[in-house]
Design a protein around this motif. Structure first.
Motif, PDB file in Angstrom:
ATOM      1  N   MET A 165    -104.242  78.481  10.353  1.00 45.81           N
ATOM      2  CA  MET A 165    -105.299  79.489  10.523  1.00 45.81           C
ATOM      3  C   MET A 165    -106.058  79.571   9.205  1.00 45.81           C
ATOM      4  O   MET A 165    -105.556  80.090   8.204  1.00 45.81           O
ATOM      5  CB  MET A 165    -104.717  80.839  10.909  1.00 45.81           C
ATOM      6  N   ILE A 166    -107.270  79.021   9.177  1.00 48.02           N
ATOM      7  CA  ILE A 166    -108.060  78.897   7.950  1.00 48.02           C
ATOM      8  C   ILE A 166    -109.082  80.023   7.868  1.00 48.02           C
ATOM      9  O   ILE A 166    -109.795  80.301   8.845  1.00 48.02           O
ATOM     10  CB  ILE A 166    -108.789  77.528   7.911  1.00 48.02           C
ATOM     11  N   ILE A 167    -109.143  80.686   6.711  1.00 47.79           N
ATOM     12  CA  ILE A 167    -110.176  81.700   6.476  1.00 47.79           C
ATOM     13  C   ILE A 167    -111.505  80.993   6.242  1.00 47.79           C
ATOM     14  O   ILE A 167    -111.645  80.186   5.317  1.00 47.79           O
ATOM     15  CB  ILE A 167    -109.825  82.573   5.269  1.00 47.79           C
ATOM     16  N   ALA A 168    -112.495  81.271   7.078  1.00 51.43           N
ATOM     17  CA  ALA A 168    -113.784  80.577   7.041  1.00 51.43           C
ATOM     18  C   ALA A 168    -114.894  81.540   6.629  1.00 51.43           C
ATOM     19  O   ALA A 168    -114.715  82.764   6.658  1.00 51.43           O
ATOM     20  CB  ALA A 168    -114.078  79.982   8.411  1.00 51.43           C
ATOM     21  N   PRO A 169    -116.065  81.008   6.255  1.00 54.35           N
ATOM     22  CA  PRO A 169    -117.195  81.878   5.907  1.00 54.35           C
ATOM     23  C   PRO A 169    -117.587  82.752   7.090  1.00 54.35           C
ATOM     24  O   PRO A 169    -117.604  82.312   8.235  1.00 54.35           O
ATOM     25  CB  PRO A 169    -118.312  80.882   5.557  1.00 54.35           C
ATOM     26  N   SER A 170    -117.906  84.005   6.789  1.00 55.66           N
ATOM     27  CA  SER A 170    -118.254  84.964   7.826  1.00 55.66           C
ATOM     28  C   SER A 170    -119.725  85.318   7.728  1.00 55.66           C
ATOM     29  O   SER A 170    -120.252  85.537   6.636  1.00 55.66           O
ATOM     30  CB  SER A 170    -117.393  86.221   7.686  1.00 55.66           C
ATOM     31  N   LEU A 171    -120.392  85.369   8.890  1.00 53.46           N
ATOM     32  CA  LEU A 171    -121.803  85.746   8.920  1.00 53.46           C
ATOM     33  C   LEU A 171    -121.987  87.254   9.014  1.00 53.46           C
ATOM     34  O   LEU A 171    -123.096  87.754   8.970  1.00 53.46           O
ATOM     35  CB  LEU A 171    -122.502  85.066  10.101  1.00 53.46           C
ATOM     36  N   SER A 172    -120.895  87.975   9.177  1.00 55.11           N
ATOM     37  CA  SER A 172    -120.945  89.430   9.252  1.00 55.11           C
ATOM     38  C   SER A 172    -119.703  89.985   8.570  1.00 55.11           C
ATOM     39  O   SER A 172    -118.951  89.255   7.928  1.00 55.11           O
ATOM     40  CB  SER A 172    -121.016  89.886  10.719  1.00 55.11           C
ATOM     41  N   LEU A 173    -119.480  91.272   8.699  1.00 56.21           N
ATOM     42  CA  LEU A 173    -118.293  91.878   8.104  1.00 56.21           C
ATOM     43  C   LEU A 173    -117.028  91.569   8.894  1.00 56.21           C
ATOM     44  O   LEU A 173    -115.926  91.835   8.422  1.00 56.21           O
ATOM     45  CB  LEU A 173    -118.481  93.404   8.006  1.00 56.21           C
ATOM     46  N   ARG A 174    -117.192  91.006  10.079  1.00 53.34           N
ATOM     47  CA  ARG A 174    -116.026  90.666  10.897  1.00 53.34           C
ATOM     48  C   ARG A 174    -115.328  89.431  10.322  1.00 53.34           C
ATOM     49  O   ARG A 174    -115.983  88.422  10.023  1.00 53.34           O
ATOM     50  CB  ARG A 174    -116.439  90.390  12.342  1.00 53.34           C
ATOM     51  N   PRO A 175    -114.021  89.466  10.132  1.00 54.45           N
ATOM     52  CA  PRO A 175    -113.291  88.290   9.624  1.00 54.45           C
ATOM     53  C   PRO A 175    -113.473  87.088  10.544  1.00 54.45           C
ATOM     54  O   PRO A 175    -113.508  87.231  11.779  1.00 54.45           O
ATOM     55  CB  PRO A 175    -111.837  88.764   9.603  1.00 54.45           C
ATOM     56  N   THR A 176    -113.596  85.920   9.940  1.00 54.44           N
ATOM     57  CA  THR A 176    -113.790  84.675  10.691  1.00 54.44           C
ATOM     58  C   THR A 176    -112.713  83.674  10.296  1.00 54.44           C
ATOM     59  O   THR A 176    -112.444  83.486   9.103  1.00 54.44           O
ATOM     60  CB  THR A 176    -115.183  84.085  10.420  1.00 54.44           C
ATOM     61  N   PHE A 177    -112.114  83.041  11.312  1.00 53.42           N
ATOM     62  CA  PHE A 177    -111.055  82.063  11.084  1.00 53.42           C
ATOM     63  C   PHE A 177    -111.331  80.792  11.883  1.00 53.42           C
ATOM     64  O   PHE A 177    -112.076  80.815  12.866  1.00 53.42           O
ATOM     65  CB  PHE A 177    -109.686  82.623  11.505  1.00 53.42           C
ATOM     66  N   ILE A 178    -110.713  79.712  11.424  1.00 55.91           N
ATOM     67  CA  ILE A 178    -110.703  78.453  12.179  1.00 55.91           C
ATOM     68  C   ILE A 178    -109.242  78.109  12.459  1.00 55.91           C
ATOM     69  O   ILE A 178    -108.464  77.932  11.512  1.00 55.91           O
ATOM     70  CB  ILE A 178    -111.368  77.302  11.402  1.00 55.91           C
ATOM     71  N   ARG A 179    -108.897  78.052  13.745  1.00 55.52           N
ATOM     72  CA  ARG A 179    -107.553  77.583  14.095  1.00 55.52           C
ATOM     73  C   ARG A 179    -107.624  76.066  14.100  1.00 55.52           C
ATOM     74  O   ARG A 179    -108.105  75.442  15.057  1.00 55.52           O
ATOM     75  CB  ARG A 179    -107.113  78.114  15.449  1.00 55.52           C
ATOM     76  N   LEU A 180    -107.161  75.479  13.007  1.00 56.62           N
ATOM     77  CA  LEU A 180    -107.314  74.044  12.788  1.00 56.62           C
ATOM     78  C   LEU A 180    -106.005  73.327  13.113  1.00 56.62           C
ATOM     79  O   LEU A 180    -104.964  73.616  12.543  1.00 56.62           O
ATOM     80  CB  LEU A 180    -107.716  73.783  11.321  1.00 56.62           C
ATOM     81  N   TYR A 181    -106.129  72.369  14.030  1.00 52.75           N
ATOM     82  CA  TYR A 181    -104.987  71.518  14.382  1.00 52.75           C
ATOM     83  C   TYR A 181    -105.102  70.230  13.567  1.00 52.75           C
ATOM     84  O   TYR A 181    -105.996  69.405  13.806  1.00 52.75           O
ATOM     85  CB  TYR A 181    -104.986  71.211  15.883  1.00 52.75           C
TER      86      TYR A 181
END
Length: 423
Positions: free
Chosen positions: A67-83
């Protein structure tokens, strides 16, 4: 027009073509917070084992889920579930996963997010505020700053600038020492303590040849520094900062004014003028209005500044002579008149006023004071740097750890400036 795969890559700042999105993004509860999650897969064709180097023995062996912390376009946290594709070498039994420059190995933070955190840390914000902005802990922010610190070289002891400036400031719990290059205004180093022992030990790590190259050192009237400089820098000339000279005379004149003011009735015109318009006594004589009367709110009638100042000076001879000495010092510094400054120091006689202490100090270090009019160097930029350091400290609500404090100072003042100038 539909949102393309390339648009999502640009939004998340993904340049690695081996990362492929597999499903639509969705909202999920991650660590107790409703977050935006993307689903992607990283796979590559790998022939050679990263451990033994043999080819033809590597096979695919499922995926590792991160689960990678990715850049967010808003205040909402954004993640990438990377396999991530997992590989196994049949020859040596090594197990490894596909690598990408988007995120480091054994790390859960995307590189763009790391760069954003460093960029935020280069401004006055607390670690907790930065961590809250990028959905990481304050310890993670500090760890990213620590990793950045490892990329920068340590100080060199082979050379010193020809012109230096010394000063001190309150760092953690005690006064610290700082010096910089007076020409290019680069911060040289910051010592945790400003004791003569530590300063001497620090500069003696430089060769005598390097210390002999120093020509001037700008500082305030600190007796400890003035006595220490000739021992460390045999050919350096001490230049007392002009601002501190004026400041000393300024404070002495103000003290005399207050002393005289307290002897006057509080409703008298002189008292009201000295109380309300005290800054006019500190102005240069050339800037004082001498001809055209103007309405003076302190006394409620039209009068020139010069006449009102003269009335107040006539109240006390010591105050009047202190004012004359102050004006001579101010004019000598404004016009770089060495002779006027020298005469003001040598011709001064005790007045039993606060100005006596100032003039005693200027006479004691007359040679160094006169150097201030021979050279253009001063501590102005160094004072500005100390002001920025104080803002860093205030923005972080104080620092207890000296190493972390210095890293934050370097990041904001030195490393960021170096990278900006390189571009």
């Amino acid at each position: 027009m539909p949102l393309t795969d390339n648009s999502i890559r640009n939004a998340l700042e993904i340049k690695d073509k081996n990362i492929v999105f597999t499903d639509d993004s969705t909202f999920m509860n991650v660590h107790g917070t409703m977050s935006l999650v993307y689903f992607a897969k990283l796979t590559k064709d790998v022939d050679r084992c990263v451990n033994c180097g043999l080819t033809g023995h590597v096979i695919k062996d499922g995926f590792n889920k991160n689960m990678i912390i990715a850049p967010s376009l808003s205040l909402r946290p954004t993640f990438i579930r990377l396999y991530r594709q997992k590989y196994i070498c049949k020859s040596c039994g090594s197990i490894f996963v596909a690598k990408t420059n988007y995120v480091w190995d054994c790390c859960q933070i995307a590189q763009p997010v790391r760069q954003m955190i460093l960029s935020e840390a280069a401004h006055n914000a607390s670690l907790k505020d930065i961590g809250r902005r990028f959905n990481v802990s304050d310890k993670t922010v500090q760890r990213i700053i620590d990793e950045e610190a490892k990329l920068h070289k340590k100080r060199h002891t082979e050379s010193l600038p020809k012109h230096m400036a010394f000063d001190e400031f309150m760092a953690t719990d005690k006064l610290s020492f700082i010096w910089l290059d007076s020409n290019d205004h680069r911060t040289g180093d910051i010592l945790p303590r400003r004791t003569s022992y530590q300063i001497k030990q620090y500069f003696e790590s430089f060769s005598l040849k390097a210390r002999k190259q120093v020509r001037t050192i700008s500082l305030d009237l600190n007796a400890g520094y003035i006595n220490l400089v000739p021992k460390l820098f045999p050919k350096a000339r001490i230049v007392v900062d002009r601002f501190h000279i004026v400041q000393m005379a300024n404070r002495s004149l103000n003290s005399s004014r207050i002393k005289v003011m307290k002897t006057m009735p509080k409703r008298s015109k002189e008292y009201l003028f000295m109380k309300r318009d005290w800054k006019k006594f500190l102005e240069s004589f050339d800037s004082i209005e001498k001809i055209t009367p103007k309405y003076q709110y302190s006394v409620n009638y039209y009068e020139t500044d010069l006449n009102l100042i003269t009335k107040c000076l006539d109240l006390d001879e010591g105050f009047a002579k202190s004012y004359e000495v102050y004006q001579d010092i101010l004019k000598a510094i404004e016009t770089s008149d060495v002779e006027l400054m020298n005469d003001a120091i040598l011709d001064y006689h005790s007045l039993n006023t606060p100005m006596d202490t100032t003039m005693k100090s200027l006479r004691k270090y007359r040679k160094q004071v006169l150097n201030a009019l021979h050279f253009d160097y001063s501590n102005g930029f160094l004072e500005g740097t100390i002001g920025r350091i104080k803002k860093i400290k205030n923005g972080a609500y104080g620092y207890r750890n000296w190493t972390n404090f210095i890293k934050r100072i370097d990041l904001q003042i030195f490393w960021l400036r170096a990278s900006s100038s390189a571009q």
